[in-house]
Write a protein that holds these residues in place. Sequence first.
Motif, PDB file in Angstrom:
ATOM      1  N   VAL A   5       0.849  -1.187   0.000  1.00 24.71           N
ATOM      2  CA  VAL A   5       0.000   0.000   0.000  1.00 24.71           C
ATOM      3  C   VAL A   5       0.884   1.236   0.000  1.00 24.71           C
ATOM      4  CG1 VAL A   5      -1.715   1.329   1.293  1.00 24.71           C
ATOM      5  CG2 VAL A   5      -1.900  -1.168   1.161  1.00 24.71           C
TER       6      VAL A   5
ATOM      7  N   GLU B 263      -0.553   4.511  -0.260  1.00 22.07           N
ATOM      8  CA  GLU B 263      -1.306   5.670   0.191  1.00 22.07           C
ATOM      9  C   GLU B 263      -1.937   5.342   1.532  1.00 22.07           C
ATOM     10  OE1 GLU B 263      -4.129   6.765  -2.705  1.00 22.07           O
ATOM     11  OE2 GLU B 263      -2.642   7.082  -4.316  1.00 22.07           O
TER      12      GLU B 263
ATOM     13  N   THR C 246      -4.448   6.725   2.929  1.00 20.43           N
ATOM     14  CA  THR C 246      -5.906   6.714   2.872  1.00 20.43           C
ATOM     15  C   THR C 246      -6.444   5.338   2.516  1.00 20.43           C
ATOM     16  OG1 THR C 246      -5.775   7.463   0.579  1.00 20.43           O
ATOM     17  CG2 THR C 246      -6.060   9.144   2.286  1.00 20.43           C
ATOM     18  N   ARG C 247      -5.636   4.524   1.843  1.00 17.16           N
ATOM     19  CA  ARG C 247      -6.029   3.149   1.541  1.00 17.16           C
ATOM     20  C   ARG C 247      -5.578   2.189   2.624  1.00 17.16           C
ATOM     21  NH1 ARG C 247      -3.310   1.894  -3.880  1.00 17.16           N
ATOM     22  NH2 ARG C 247      -4.149  -0.162  -3.395  1.00 17.16           N
TER      23      ARG C 247
ATOM     24  N   PRO D   5      -8.429   1.888   5.826  1.00 14.60           N
ATOM     25  CA  PRO D   5      -9.581   1.016   5.548  1.00 14.60           C
ATOM     26  C   PRO D   5      -9.166  -0.436   5.343  1.00 14.60           C
ATOM     27  CG  PRO D   5      -9.715   3.025   4.259  1.00 14.60           C
ATOM     28  CD  PRO D   5      -8.383   3.014   4.893  1.00 14.60           C
ATOM     29  N   ALA D   6      -7.969  -0.658   4.731  1.00 13.95           N
ATOM     30  CA  ALA D   6      -7.519  -2.033   4.519  1.00 13.95           C
ATOM     31  C   ALA D   6      -7.260  -2.725   5.847  1.00 13.95           C
ATOM     32  CB  ALA D   6      -6.260  -2.035   3.645  1.00 13.95           C
TER      33      ALA D   6
ATOM     34  N   TYR E  47      -8.341   8.016  10.854  1.00 17.96           N
ATOM     35  CA  TYR E  47      -9.436   7.128  10.425  1.00 17.96           C
ATOM     36  C   TYR E  47     -10.341   6.944  11.625  1.00 17.96           C
ATOM     37  CZ  TYR E  47     -11.829   3.117   8.381  1.00 17.96           C
ATOM     38  OH  TYR E  47     -12.767   2.269   7.872  1.00 17.96           O
TER      39      TYR E  47
END
Length: 872
Positions: A49, A51, A53-54, A57-58, A88
């Motif tokens: 990953v 980013e 921002t990803r 959630p992952a 988050y």
Amino acid sequence: MAEDSQANELSVAELRELVPQLQQLTDKYKRAELIQKALFDISELASSVNELTRLYPAVHQIIAGFMTARNFFVAFHNSATETVDFAYFVDEFDELTLPTIPASELKKSLTAYILRTGNHLFLTKENTDEQLEGIDAENLGADPVDWIGVPLKRDDQVIGAMVVQSYDESERYTTQDLEVLLFVSQHIVNALDRVKNREITEQTIVERTQQLQAINEDLEEEINERQKVEALQQALFEISELSATAGGEITTFYSSLHDVLARLISAPNCYIATINKDTQFLEFPYFSDEVESEIKPRPMGRGLTEYVLRTGQAALIDKSKVQDLAEAGELAKSIPENMLKSSNSWLGSPLVVEGEIYGVIAVQTYSEESPYTFKDLELLKFVSHHIAVAMERKRAAESIQKYNQQLAEKVKERTTELNQTNETLKKQIEERKKIELKLIHDAHHDALTGLPNRVMFSNRLELAVANKQRHKEQNFAVLFIDLDRFKQINDTIGHYAGDMFLIEVAKRIGSCIRGHDLLARLGGDEFVILLDTFETVQDAEDVASRIIDSLSKVFVLNDKEMYSGASIGIAILESWYKSADEVIRDADAAMYQSKSMGRGQYALFNKSMRDKLLEELELENEFRRTLRESAFECFFQPVLNLETKESIYFEAYIRWEHPKLGKIQREQFSQVAEESGLTLELDNFLVEQACTLLRQWQYSDGPEKRYRIAINISVDQILQPRLINNLLDKIRKSGINPYSLIFEFDENTLNRRSQHILPTLTKLKKAGIQLVLDNFGSGLASLSYLYSYPLDYVKIDHRYVRSIPRSQKNLKMIQSILNIGEHLDFKVIAEGIETAQQYRELAGIGCQFGQGSYVQSAKKLVVKSDKVQSES
């Protein structure tokens, strides 16, 4: 026999008793697989990953797949701003309105405690008070049932916290969940530092992988130790192997599945139903029943099989449930009657592969003595998945076998076709080679003349430049040839004849050079020659002379005789040249020098030519800047009544003093304006200056109220209707009286455009603008202008005035123009009166109007917002 039967019944009963234990064991194994998958996914996030921002959630998704994590957030402490950033945040009861909160507002919170101490917290509703005692922290949001928070650390420094919480009594956390979160926290930091700490991340992955492998081995050993139901293991193994070991007949495969299933549960009657997506019919590839011998495909309806397909869930339907389903409309009304009549008990489970239901496997009994139970249902659900996979593998294997047979036939057909195609391809390859050679030739040659083009010439010239740098004794030269009258030839006899002309020119030039010299066409009427290894400069000049002589001879085009010629610039290659473009540039400069000398000339390049071009370029750039900034000085020279000494109008003109080159002659910067395409802009500047002055004068109480201003206007300004309309519109908008504005037109420009200008002059005259023919006698001095054009004034060229009294002939010519003016109603102005004798002679022949330094010198008028300032 009775004892054996009883023993068999006990074995089945024991087997059914062990089904829940087996299910628990299977669930635990699945949980272990989930743990393994989660840990591997988390370990991969740091490297896969890019980013953040990803990333969050992952991580949330992975944790949610392993444990309840509907309420989850990640927070970071920003020591520079003393804030807490919630990167988050997902929560059922608390809503975060601001992603960033001052740390002072959260210093009593559980999250702040973790950020401050670096310790993790595992709170349950039973131990919360005990855990919070003495740590100066409290929960600021809704009270959870369980709360787990772990620090995010970079080395020994706490940079953030990750929290998961549950508000549901049925969703509780364990210490194993805490361990997973602690592991995840490290990998979030690794993801943040994935570039700087790649080696640490990879080492961590290796260590955790080894730990996971050890856990996996322990789990497998525990499963092996606790596996007590060998019959189920054997059945699952046989089901898995059937797809690979069963014969070619599909009915044999289904029958074998039935036999394996019958050893697990009572299955005297079994069938498999699938959906035909094209017809939406139920089909029965396998059917074995004690009562019915066969079953035919039927449309989808309200049967037991369709019920399982609609719900997607396994179902146990017997006489206690069938009536309720029928009353609810799930089953047809005839089904309860048939089941009650035959004491039916029915089990059905969907066949699911990769999340898609494509069929149902069902078993049924017709006896009240052996009804199915929910344990049988769970076992069928468990086994049906393996059966579905085995069926899919079998179907795929048959498809592959069928495809292989078709493929073999296709290969044979294609082999024959390829053998035929190869011969065709060989021919096509040969043709392609010819085409490629032609494309290479076309890319480097002119399409019209067949000569090398600019690309090829530049490449050869680059080699010559490099050769000259290594071998200074070798001589090279570039001749830049520009044809005379080419545009006139094109416009006169057409483009086709123009092309024939260029082809003939190429032949003539080619006959003037040696075989190893290179002739190329750059485009249009421009040709260049690279002279290779000559002795002296005189050799290059001889080649130029031969070309000029050859091109000066008559050309016969379309049965018409045409004459052309050439101007040639010669640049001798020197060792200080760095590129081909520099040589071509200097040869081009020499060509322009030869044009200035007259047609049919050649010129050798020298440094002064480049300096002149640079000077002209600098002059043009400075001219553009001065015009853009309206920085020109505007002067006005009066035209006087020689008797009364009163000004009849003022002629406006521009003086320009260059910051480096000093005062620029009017003819020079007029030429610059024309060559740079700024003549119209210069005219507009003068018109604006004149309109501004006239607008100020018309409100004055002095003599300037009746003054008029004359402007020299380019013929190009008034040849186009759009431009003349814009000019008249600008004058109208300025608010001045058009009668106070006078336009002067040079006789020489009228000579070039005389047949097109009369309608425009008439339009200007109707608008109230007075017209002056300037420099009369400097060109052809055509009397037709005086008769044809609506002129108000005619200015005699200053060269006639200066010749007085030396030339009495010119004086009589001026007197003749005065007589013509009386008859044609225009006034004559003598331009350039510089002496008293000139003044007296003109007055003696009745010349009423004049202009010049003797009469009155020009004045500089500065346009200001409130007044017009005059400077001598």
